[in-house]
Structures are given as C-alpha cells and as structure tokens.
Design an enzyme around this catalytic site. Structure first.
Site, PDB file in Angstrom:
ATOM      1  N   SER A  99     -35.937 -18.641 -31.834  1.00  0.00           N
ATOM      2  CA  SER A  99     -35.235 -18.229 -30.636  1.00  0.00           C
ATOM      3  C   SER A  99     -35.776 -18.983 -29.417  1.00  0.00           C
ATOM      4  O   SER A  99     -35.738 -20.208 -29.391  1.00  0.00           O
ATOM      5  CB  SER A  99     -35.347 -16.705 -30.497  1.00  0.00           C
ATOM      6  OG  SER A  99     -34.524 -16.211 -29.484  1.00  0.00           O
ATOM      7  N   HIS A 124     -30.723 -19.733 -32.447  1.00  0.00           N
ATOM      8  CA  HIS A 124     -29.570 -18.823 -32.460  1.00  0.00           C
ATOM      9  C   HIS A 124     -29.114 -18.577 -31.025  1.00  0.00           C
ATOM     10  O   HIS A 124     -29.725 -19.059 -30.079  1.00  0.00           O
ATOM     11  CB  HIS A 124     -29.879 -17.511 -33.191  1.00  0.00           C
ATOM     12  CG  HIS A 124     -30.897 -16.636 -32.529  1.00  0.00           C
ATOM     13  ND1 HIS A 124     -31.322 -15.457 -33.086  1.00  0.00           N
ATOM     14  CD2 HIS A 124     -31.590 -16.744 -31.361  1.00  0.00           C
ATOM     15  CE1 HIS A 124     -32.215 -14.883 -32.298  1.00  0.00           C
ATOM     16  NE2 HIS A 124     -32.390 -15.649 -31.239  1.00  0.00           N
TER      17      HIS A 124
END
Length: 195
Positions: A99, A124
């Site tokens: 992330s 993501h």
C-alpha cells in the site's frame, strides 16, 4: 516485549556513548519505517529527513521500509518531503512494502530503489470509509477518488508503467516478489545477500 528498543554502546576517544539503535542508524543516514504509517510515524520520518538534509545536503539518505501501509495523507507528507529535500533518498524494502509502503518504495531516487530477495511488494487503490450525512459521504467519496487518481498518476510516473496499466493493477491487491517488482518498475535492483 515489542516496546523494547536495543541500546548500542560505541567506544570513542572520549569514552563510551550509548545510543538507542535507531539513533545509531540515523548517524549513518539510515531511517527505518517498521510498521504502519500514521501521522506520528510520518512526523518522525520527516524530522529525520530535514535533520539529515541540514547535516549534509549532498549525501544520500537511506530509507528502509518494512510496512503494511497506512494513512494516505501521512504517507503523502513523507513522499512530499522525499521529493522536496536535496539529498537523494534511496529506498530499500525488507519484509514487505504494501500500500503506502510500496508507494514510498517506488518514490526513491531513480537507480536507488531496492528490495531484498524475499521481500513482498503490494500495490492497490486507497482504502476509506465514512459514515454520516449523505452529503458528507459524497464529499469523502469524491476525495478518495481524487486521491486514487493522484496516487495512480505518481505510481505511473515513478514506475514508467502506463497510467491505464496502473489503474487496472491497483483495482485489487496486486502482490509482487522482488523480481516482479523490478520488472514492474517499482524498484531498480534486487539486492543480493552480502555473503
């Protein structure tokens, strides 16, 4: 036990000096993100960047990352500081950079982004949730979509991937090995073991 920070003792011509391990690493221009990224961690990392820039604006800073990610705005504050300061910031992933951790990994100085062989990297889209009045939910939904576009644009810039590819790949969690992250453009090299 997790609150314990090792102390190292250094011998100098003036005697012994004790440091916590992170202060000792800072002397060698090493900053460590070893957990979730929040405002507190971001402020500590930013302060270390600014201190090291003041100490020597020509010498590289090394950012080691082992993080599951965290708060987008906290990560963006670190990102902005990395881009703002004069010293090149090399990034090294050990363990995981997921992330916001992978976003910071990719944002290292070109040619100076690394991962150890067993590292895992995951990209993501940003996560979010809000409750309240419909108008407030709409405002927050628009903001998270704006953040998604901003993060995708910056990832495309740092990886060399087309924006459309980044947008597709970040729709869901996209995990990569160190070698796959190199092919993708998130890092420049997989660091070999020293022995």
């Amino acid at each position: 036990m997790s609150g314990l920070v090792p102390i190292v003792v250094e011998q100098t011509n003036r005697g012994e000096r004790a440091y916590d391990i992170y202060s000792r690493l800072l002397k060698d221009r090493i900053i460590f993100i070893g957990g979730p990224i929040d405002d507190h961690i971001a402020n500590l990392v930013i302060a270390q960047f600014l201190f090291l820039e003041a100490e020597d604006p020509e010498k590289d800073i090394h950012l080691y990352i082992n993080s599951p990610g965290g708060v987008v705005t906290a990560g963006l504050a670190i990102y902005d500081t990395m881009q703002y300061i004069k010293p090149a910031v090399s990034t090294i992933c050990l363990g995981q950079a997921a992330s916001m951790g992978s976003f910071l990994l990719a944002a290292g100085a070109p040619g100076k982004r690394y991962a150890l062989p067993m590292a895992r990297i995951m990209i993501h889209q940003p996560l979010g949730g809000v409750q309240g009045q419909a108008t407030d939910i709409d405002i927050h939904a628009k903001e998270i979509l704006r953040m998604k576009d901003l993060l995708n644009d910056r990832l495309a810039h740092h990886t060399g991937q087309p924006l459309e590819q980044i947008t597709r790949d970040t729709e869901r969690d996209y995990f990569m090995s160190a070698e796959e992250a190199k092919k993708y453009g998130l890092i420049d090299e997989v660091m070999p073991y020293r022995k």
